[in-house]
Write a protein that holds these residues in place. Structure first.
Motif, mmCIF file in Angstrom:
data_model
loop_
_atom_site.group_PDB
_atom_site.id
_atom_site.type_symbol
_atom_site.label_atom_id
_atom_site.label_comp_id
_atom_site.label_asym_id
_atom_site.label_seq_id
_atom_site.Cartn_x
_atom_site.Cartn_y
_atom_site.Cartn_z
ATOM 1 N N ARG A 242 0.838 -1.210 0.000
ATOM 2 C CA ARG A 242 0.000 0.000 0.000
ATOM 3 C C ARG A 242 0.872 1.259 0.000
ATOM 4 N NH1 ARG A 242 -3.333 -3.045 4.008
ATOM 5 N NH2 ARG A 242 -5.271 -3.667 2.964
ATOM 6 N N ALA A 243 1.962 1.217 0.765
ATOM 7 C CA ALA A 243 2.863 2.372 0.801
ATOM 8 C C ALA A 243 3.511 2.600 -0.560
ATOM 9 C CB ALA A 243 3.936 2.160 1.873
ATOM 10 N N GLN A 244 3.859 1.535 -1.253
ATOM 11 C CA GLN A 244 4.436 1.674 -2.590
ATOM 12 C C GLN A 244 3.436 2.322 -3.556
ATOM 13 O OE1 GLN A 244 7.493 1.118 -3.746
ATOM 14 N NE2 GLN A 244 8.324 0.307 -1.837
ATOM 15 N N LEU A 245 2.165 1.952 -3.439
ATOM 16 C CA LEU A 245 1.154 2.495 -4.341
ATOM 17 C C LEU A 245 0.915 3.987 -4.121
ATOM 18 C CD1 LEU A 245 -1.428 -0.433 -4.261
ATOM 19 C CD2 LEU A 245 0.059 0.232 -6.173
ATOM 20 N N ASP A 246 1.346 4.501 -2.973
ATOM 21 C CA ASP A 246 1.208 5.928 -2.701
ATOM 22 C C ASP A 246 2.336 6.753 -3.320
ATOM 23 O OD1 ASP A 246 -1.150 5.688 -1.285
ATOM 24 O OD2 ASP A 246 -0.157 5.431 0.659
ATOM 25 N N ARG A 247 3.361 6.096 -3.862
ATOM 26 C CA ARG A 247 4.457 6.818 -4.502
ATOM 27 C C ARG A 247 3.982 7.407 -5.835
ATOM 28 N NH1 ARG A 247 9.541 2.712 -4.543
ATOM 29 N NH2 ARG A 247 10.614 4.590 -5.276
ATOM 30 N N PRO A 248 4.649 8.440 -6.321
ATOM 31 C CA PRO A 248 4.334 8.923 -7.678
ATOM 32 C C PRO A 248 4.466 7.773 -8.677
ATOM 33 C CG PRO A 248 5.775 10.457 -6.538
ATOM 34 C CD PRO A 248 5.697 9.246 -5.671
ATOM 35 N N TRP A 249 3.514 7.667 -9.579
ATOM 36 C CA TRP A 249 3.479 6.504 -10.458
ATOM 37 C C TRP A 249 4.739 6.316 -11.295
ATOM 38 C CZ3 TRP A 249 -2.286 7.123 -12.336
ATOM 39 C CH2 TRP A 249 -3.134 6.810 -11.247
ATOM 40 N N PRO A 250 5.324 7.352 -11.887
ATOM 41 C CA PRO A 250 6.573 7.137 -12.644
ATOM 42 C C PRO A 250 7.691 6.576 -11.757
ATOM 43 C CG PRO A 250 5.606 9.258 -13.204
ATOM 44 C CD PRO A 250 4.851 8.753 -12.016
ATOM 45 N N GLU A 251 7.773 7.083 -10.530
ATOM 46 C CA GLU A 251 8.796 6.611 -9.594
ATOM 47 C C GLU A 251 8.559 5.147 -9.231
ATOM 48 O OE1 GLU A 251 9.550 7.445 -4.922
ATOM 49 O OE2 GLU A 251 9.525 9.237 -6.214
ATOM 50 N N LEU A 252 7.294 4.791 -8.995
ATOM 51 C CA LEU A 252 6.951 3.413 -8.641
ATOM 52 C C LEU A 252 7.283 2.462 -9.784
ATOM 53 C CD1 LEU A 252 5.629 1.211 -6.945
ATOM 54 C CD2 LEU A 252 3.402 1.999 -7.784
ATOM 55 N N VAL A 253 6.888 2.832 -11.011
ATOM 56 C CA VAL A 253 7.146 1.966 -12.168
ATOM 57 C C VAL A 253 8.648 1.773 -12.362
ATOM 58 C CG1 VAL A 253 6.955 1.795 -14.680
ATOM 59 C CG2 VAL A 253 4.985 2.528 -13.319
ATOM 60 N N ALA A 254 9.416 2.843 -12.234
ATOM 61 C CA ALA A 254 10.868 2.744 -12.409
ATOM 62 C C ALA A 254 11.496 1.848 -11.342
ATOM 63 C CB ALA A 254 11.491 4.137 -12.377
ATOM 64 N N ALA A 255 11.033 1.999 -10.103
ATOM 65 C CA ALA A 255 11.592 1.194 -9.011
ATOM 66 C C ALA A 255 11.290 -0.290 -9.214
ATOM 67 C CB ALA A 255 11.039 1.673 -7.677
ATOM 68 N N GLY A 256 10.067 -0.602 -9.588
ATOM 69 C CA GLY A 256 9.715 -1.993 -9.833
ATOM 70 C C GLY A 256 10.464 -2.577 -11.015
ATOM 71 N N HIS A 257 10.581 -1.802 -12.085
ATOM 72 C CA HIS A 257 11.316 -2.251 -13.269
ATOM 73 C C HIS A 257 12.759 -2.578 -12.908
ATOM 74 C CE1 HIS A 257 12.448 -2.486 -17.514
ATOM 75 N NE2 HIS A 257 13.505 -1.746 -17.202
ATOM 76 N N ALA A 258 13.374 -1.769 -12.059
ATOM 77 C CA ALA A 258 14.769 -1.995 -11.674
ATOM 78 C C ALA A 258 14.936 -3.314 -10.933
ATOM 79 C CB ALA A 258 15.262 -0.831 -10.813
ATOM 80 N N VAL A 259 13.938 -3.678 -10.139
ATOM 81 C CA VAL A 259 14.032 -4.927 -9.386
ATOM 82 C C VAL A 259 13.975 -6.141 -10.307
ATOM 83 C CG1 VAL A 259 12.883 -6.389 -7.684
ATOM 84 C CG2 VAL A 259 13.094 -3.935 -7.273
ATOM 85 N N VAL A 260 13.010 -6.157 -11.230
ATOM 86 C CA VAL A 260 12.820 -7.352 -12.049
ATOM 87 C C VAL A 260 13.819 -7.446 -13.196
ATOM 88 C CG1 VAL A 260 10.388 -7.512 -11.454
ATOM 89 C CG2 VAL A 260 11.058 -6.267 -13.508
ATOM 90 N N THR A 261 14.553 -6.373 -13.486
ATOM 91 C CA THR A 261 15.564 -6.423 -14.548
ATOM 92 C C THR A 261 16.984 -6.376 -13.983
ATOM 93 O OG1 THR A 261 15.485 -4.003 -14.821
ATOM 94 C CG2 THR A 261 14.023 -5.340 -16.225
ATOM 95 N N ARG A 262 17.140 -6.556 -12.698
ATOM 96 C CA ARG A 262 18.466 -6.503 -12.078
ATOM 97 C C ARG A 262 19.343 -7.647 -12.597
ATOM 98 N NH1 ARG A 262 15.129 -9.319 -9.045
ATOM 99 N NH2 ARG A 262 15.832 -11.014 -7.700
ATOM 100 N N PRO A 263 20.663 -7.465 -12.606
ATOM 101 C CA PRO A 263 21.567 -8.529 -13.045
ATOM 102 C C PRO A 263 21.402 -9.786 -12.185
ATOM 103 C CG PRO A 263 22.730 -6.439 -12.906
ATOM 104 C CD PRO A 263 21.388 -6.221 -12.281
ATOM 105 N N GLN A 264 21.568 -10.945 -12.801
ATOM 106 C CA GLN A 264 21.378 -12.215 -12.102
ATOM 107 C C GLN A 264 22.687 -12.987 -11.962
ATOM 108 O OE1 GLN A 264 18.236 -13.223 -10.866
ATOM 109 N NE2 GLN A 264 17.706 -11.128 -11.384
ATOM 110 N N ASP A 265 23.811 -12.287 -11.910
ATOM 111 C CA ASP A 265 25.108 -12.959 -11.802
ATOM 112 C C ASP A 265 25.245 -13.659 -10.450
ATOM 113 O OD1 ASP A 265 25.749 -11.976 -14.293
ATOM 114 O OD2 ASP A 265 26.767 -10.196 -13.489
ATOM 115 N N ARG A 266 25.993 -14.774 -10.459
ATOM 116 C CA ARG A 266 26.186 -15.554 -9.236
ATOM 117 C C ARG A 266 27.667 -15.824 -9.011
ATOM 118 N NH1 ARG A 266 21.736 -20.430 -10.009
ATOM 119 N NH2 ARG A 266 19.844 -19.124 -9.966
ATOM 120 N N ARG A 267 27.989 -16.055 -7.763
ATOM 121 C CA ARG A 267 29.347 -16.437 -7.381
ATOM 122 C C ARG A 267 29.293 -17.752 -6.615
ATOM 123 N NH1 ARG A 267 31.986 -15.176 -2.587
ATOM 124 N NH2 ARG A 267 30.367 -13.640 -2.095
ATOM 125 N N THR A 268 30.081 -18.740 -7.042
ATOM 126 C CA THR A 268 30.095 -20.044 -6.380
ATOM 127 C C THR A 268 30.816 -19.944 -5.048
ATOM 128 O OG1 THR A 268 30.077 -21.195 -8.504
ATOM 129 C CG2 THR A 268 30.815 -22.455 -6.593
#
Length: 302
Positions: A242-268
């Protein structure tokens, strides 16, 4: 302090509840060469498991996996012949209340578990031996957990094709509230809101609506038991949404996009068989992939 864990032959596995999760696990373990005995109160589920190579019976030993609905976990073994030395685990989607109920009964023999997989389908007809392939499987490591038993449960998860995430019950419940339980509630809310918008809205619904509401097709009794069993963490996670939905919509969309497109590199990494080290791996977002004598090998985000 690390504890010595002797190398032993893989113990047999008993699976109680042969629906989608239990039936899939039993079938996956049979395919991996493990000795598996299964039981279900439904004769059709027993017959389906037997056809996949599972021995059907009431005598269980080694690692006993409870794959019943959460309300039935406490009594699932009451009418079965269970070796008193067996390690007991479960597949429930909530861990703190399950630990309270089963930990009291089995003490250090109980190791909570939760594979992060499954679909909106249910019952033995939804069995899929590949269901756990590539999935994350949370295996709880509490102060009273006996490490050799934790390893036996972890080895069952690995044999089914999953990666193991060491975690405490409390940490698990807080995490899954955010990434599983709240999404079920949001899916229900999206579906109900679309219905309120009228038949035209439902007629135009396509990919994004389908993706956002897929899990609401799950058994309502299952979902209700899950969210109510984890009410506190789920309410807190829902407040965060609910708190996220109160953010300005462009800011919310950008923040969510950054999470799901983050690099997926791994270290053994290699981690000793030590509670603190294993939990640090899980808290870092990593997972165990295999056992190596006195170590486990896995990865953490790079």
């Amino acid at each position: 302090m690390s504890l010595p864990v002797p190398t032993m032959e893989a113990p047999p596995v008993g699976v109680v509840g042969l629906g989608q999760l239990g039936g899939s696990l039993a079938a996956a373990l049979v395919a991996a060469g493990r000795t598996v005995t299964g039981w279900d109160t439904d004769p059709a589920a027993r017959e389906a498991a037997a056809a996949r190579g599972v021995r059907v019976g009431r005598e269980l030993s080694g690692v006993v996996v409870l794959a019943t609905p959460i309300p039935a976990l406490a009594t699932a073994l009451d009418d079965l012949d269970v070796d008193p030395a067996a390690t007991v685990t479960d597949l429930g989607s909530v861990k703190v209340p399950v630990l309270a109920a089963l930990g009291e009964r089995f003490g250090g023999r109980f190791v909570g578990g939760h594979p992060m997989c499954g679909t909106e389908r249910s019952g033995h007809a939804a069995t899929d031996p590949q269901l756990f392939r590539g999935a994350r499987w949370a295996v709880c490591l509490e102060p009273g957990t006996e490490l050799p038993r934790w390893l036996r449960v972890a080895e069952v998860a690995l044999a089914a094709g999953a990666s193991v995430v060491p975690v405490t019950a409390g940490e698990h419940d807080a995490a899954v509230a955010a990434i599983s339980h709240v999404p079920h509630l949001l899916a229900a809310a999206l579906a109900a809101a679309a219905a309120d918008a009228g038949p035209l809205a439902l007629a135009l619904a396509a990919g994004s609506f389908g993706s956002g509401t897929r899990v609401v097709g799950s058994d309502p009794a299952f979902v209700t038991a899950m969210v109510e069993g984890n009410a506190g963490p789920t309410a807190a996670a829902l407040a965060g949404v609910r708190a996220q939905l109160d953010r300005p919509w462009p800011e919310l969309v950008a923040a969510g996009h950054a999470v799901v497109t983050r690099p997926q590199d791994r270290r053994t990494v290699r981690v000793p068989l030590d509670r603190t080290a294993l939990l640090a791996l899980g808290r870092a977002g990593g997972a165990v992939e295999r056992r190596l004598a006195a170590f486990v090998e896995g990865w953490v985000p790079a």
